[in-house]
Design a protein around this motif. Structure first.
Motif: not given
Lengths: 325, 325
Positions: A306-307, B105-106, A310-311, A301, B112-113, A314, B109-110, A303-304
């Motif tokens: 976007x993960x 945000x995380x 966000x990471x 997917x 949805x993923x 952080x 995304x997570x 959307x990975x």
């Protein structure tokens, strides 16, 4: 360190879903920088991210947490788009500057609501700006469903904007990018000057670091908040109308893939430096398109990505903490 | 459209029943957040806590085949984000506004993923029947009031108990006193032997559990399905309601009921308006819960004295490093 951390975490996730992380990353790089066509796509993706990101840098420097860029972007697109669809300006050299101004002003107005509520009634801008995103989305959805609806269209979208409003491509042979990229590139040094070299930028930074001290030094907090939010909103609105005239060519509900939120990540990754915004937008633009590539080739997917973004933020927070200790 | 479908006599009791049902997820999150903010932590990750809780609740219920498994699963999801929030805010001491937003945000995304990875691109797979209402014998047959209050999902009763428990914990116990002390005068509380960090850890986790339960009620108690960003900004509304309720759990819950009523009314207007060709601007009604929330925050913030706001809200505490006035 933050880059490595985010990419390694992304890699672990790829392994978890049964993909080969090395292949995936190679595909992502090939799919984003492998040909002029791919580079053009990255550059096109960068345009809204750079312009919104610069606006957020201005706001975040003053520690005004505008997370309403998505709404400001959509409202700028809507009002600017309505102008292009309804105002019969024939001369291109008049039409384009006029419509860009309208889009920016609409974004500024949406930002002004947030600033006015904070100045007048001390409403926390994080909450008001975020909630206004939803309001903007619903206003937009109504506009394209009813008053601006293309009667011939099946889905609720507007008609195509008239030709004299359309932003053409830059006159470079291999690259197909609309001239919005030129606007974005010009804005970088402009905002850089404003933030780092101008008296306004100095006052804004001072206001961000210590509002009480800044006020003691003669900074008018209300005026500062209003100006910064309007500027931040104007840039998001400008990005919105440029997206309509350069990429989308019509108003549709899904014209933003969350640019207003990705731009928050852009501004933070850039560590609030205007020139850093350019690099961060290139990175995130490539990452977004890379997500499309791995969705096609590796069945992961999109959307990975976007993960990973966000990471990344952080990890960056952690890295900055180490530096300051 | 027929307005009597929305406000008519026959529609009134189902409307109020729905208002309570819709108020609970946001109300739980808001009450948990008020407790957290009382300890001085401005937790902006609520939306992420709710969303993660919604997903883990869905997965728990879907894979086990028992709705009740969804309850601890969802609370666990909220706690997971809570642990991250606490680590960044209290251990790494990064800017809490930013790590809060980054965690939202995380989580977006997570979740949805994970969902796409497990169920593919479809948005409506794997529906199950949401939890049945419990009619309290005797009480539910009281005309009017009985149907509104005593014919609800068991999760609603559980939620009401927990909301009062939070009120009790904050206002009638030593721990509640410690939370308030840590939120107002962390240095003094520290000198009195209260561990600021530990108290704030608990407060953040309470917020995580309550928000996670909010996600449970939404998914297991109402929808019987999950979709991307299913919480649709309810976490942000919850933060707004904390301000509206001046950090008092029961007033915060009253605000949530107002939000639930607005939501119930707009859902009815949407249903009665008749789809995409309708001339009723139902998008503006969809925006209503957000507009009402903005309005109540403005109203609450405009009152000159922000009584109830913790004095050290949003400020990190460094042991032994600061003397407060």
């Amino acid at each position: 360190m933050a880059v490595t951390g985010a990419l390694v975490t992304g890699g672990i996730l790829l392994v978890l879903v049964g993909a080969n992380p090395v292949d995936a990353y190679v595909e992502m790089v090939k799919g984003t920088f492998g040909s002029w066509f791919d580079v053009s796509l990255v550059l096109t993706e960068m345009v809204p991210l750079v312009i919104i990101g610069l606006g957020l840098v201005i706001a975040f420097k003053a520690r005004i947490w505008n997370i309403g860029a998505e709404g400001q972007f959509m409202f700028g697109a809507l009002v600017g788009g309505a102008f292009a669809l309804r105002v019969p300006l024939q001369n291109q050299f008049l039409a384009i500057p006029a419509v860009l101004l309208v889009g920016a002003l609409a974004g500024a107005l949406w930002g002004l609501l947030v600033a006015a509520a904070r100045v007048r009634w001390r409403v926390n801008e994080v909450i008001s700006s975020l909630l206004l995103n939803y309001v903007a989305l619903f206003v937009f959805a109504y506009a394209v469903r009813k008053p601006l609806r293309d009667p011939g269209g099946f889905k609720p979208t507007s008609e195509r904007v008239p030709d004299q409003f359309v932003l053409g491509d830059v006159p470079v042979d291999e690259i197909r990018v609309h001239v919005g990229i030129v606007v974005a590139l010009l804005l970088v040094p402009l905002v850089g000057f404003l933030v780092n070299r101008s008296p306004f930028g100095m006052r804004a930074t001072m206001f961000g670091m210590n509002p009480e001290a800044a006020q003691a030094a003669g900074v008018n907090a209300s005026k500062m908040t209003l100006r910064i939010m309007m500027l931040s909103g104007a840039l998001a609105g400008l990005a919105g109308i440029i997206q309509v005239l350069g990429s989308e060519l019509r108003l549709s509900n899904n014209m933003s893939t969350g640019y207003g939120f990705t731009a928050i990540v852009v501004a933070l990754i850039a560590r609030l430096r205007p020139f850093g915004v350019l690099l961060a937008a290139a990175f995130l633009g490539a990452l977004t398109l890379g997500g499309d590539v791995i969705q096609r080739t590796q069945q992961v997917p999109r959307v990975l990505t976007m993960v990973i973004q966000a990471i990344f933020v952080l990890f960056l927070l952690l890295a900055d903490r180490r530096r300051s200790n | 459209m027929d307005w009597s479908d929305v406000f008519g006599g026959a529609a009134l009791i189902p409307l109020l029943n729905a208002a309570i049902r819709l108020a609970i997820p946001t109300g739980l999150a808001a009450v948990g957040e008020s407790f957290c903010q009382k300890s001085g932590v401005l937790n902006l990750s609520v939306e992420g806590m709710m969303l993660t809780g919604a997903l883990t609740a869905y997965l728990g219920a879907y894979y086990s085949g028992s709705l009740w498994v969804g309850v601890p699963a969802g609370i666990g999801g909220g706690l997971l984000v809570g642990v991250l929030m606490a680590l960044f805010t209290l251990k790494f001491k990064t800017e809490q506004v930013i790590n809060g937003i980054a965690l939202v945000l995380l989580a977006q995304a997570a979740t949805s993923f994970t969902f796409e990875e497990l169920f593919g691109d479809l948005t409506l797979t794997g529906r199950f029947e949401p939890m049945k209402n419990w009619e309290i014998p005797g009480l539910s047959s009281i005309p009017g009031v009985g149907t509104v209050l005593f014919n609800q999902s068991p999760l609603v009763y559980l939620s009401v108990v927990l909301i009062f428990a939070i009120w009790y914990l904050l206002n009638r116990t030593m721990f509640g006193l410690a939370v308030k002390a840590v939120g107002d005068r962390p240095a003094a509380a520290d000198a009195a032997g209260i561990s600021v960090t530990r108290t704030r850890w608990v407060a953040i986790l309470v917020s995580g559990a309550m928000s996670g339960l909010g996600g449970v009620v939404l998914v297991v108690g109402q929808l019987g399905m999950f979709m991307q960003n299913v919480t649709a900004g309810r976490g942000w509304v919850a933060i707004a309601l904390v301000i509206f309720g001046r950090w008092k759990p029961l007033r915060v819950m009253a605000g949530a009921l107002l939000f639930g009523l607005t939501d119930a009314i707009q859902l009815r207007i949407q249903a009665a308006s008749g789809g995409i060709e309708s001339n009723v601007p139902f998008e503006l009604f969809q925006a209503m819960p957000y507009l009402v929330t903005i309005a109540v925050v403005v109203f609450a913030s405009a009152r000159a004295r922000r009584s109830g706001e913790p004095e050290a809200l949003g400020r990190p505490f460094f042991k032994g490093a600061q003397i407060e006035a």
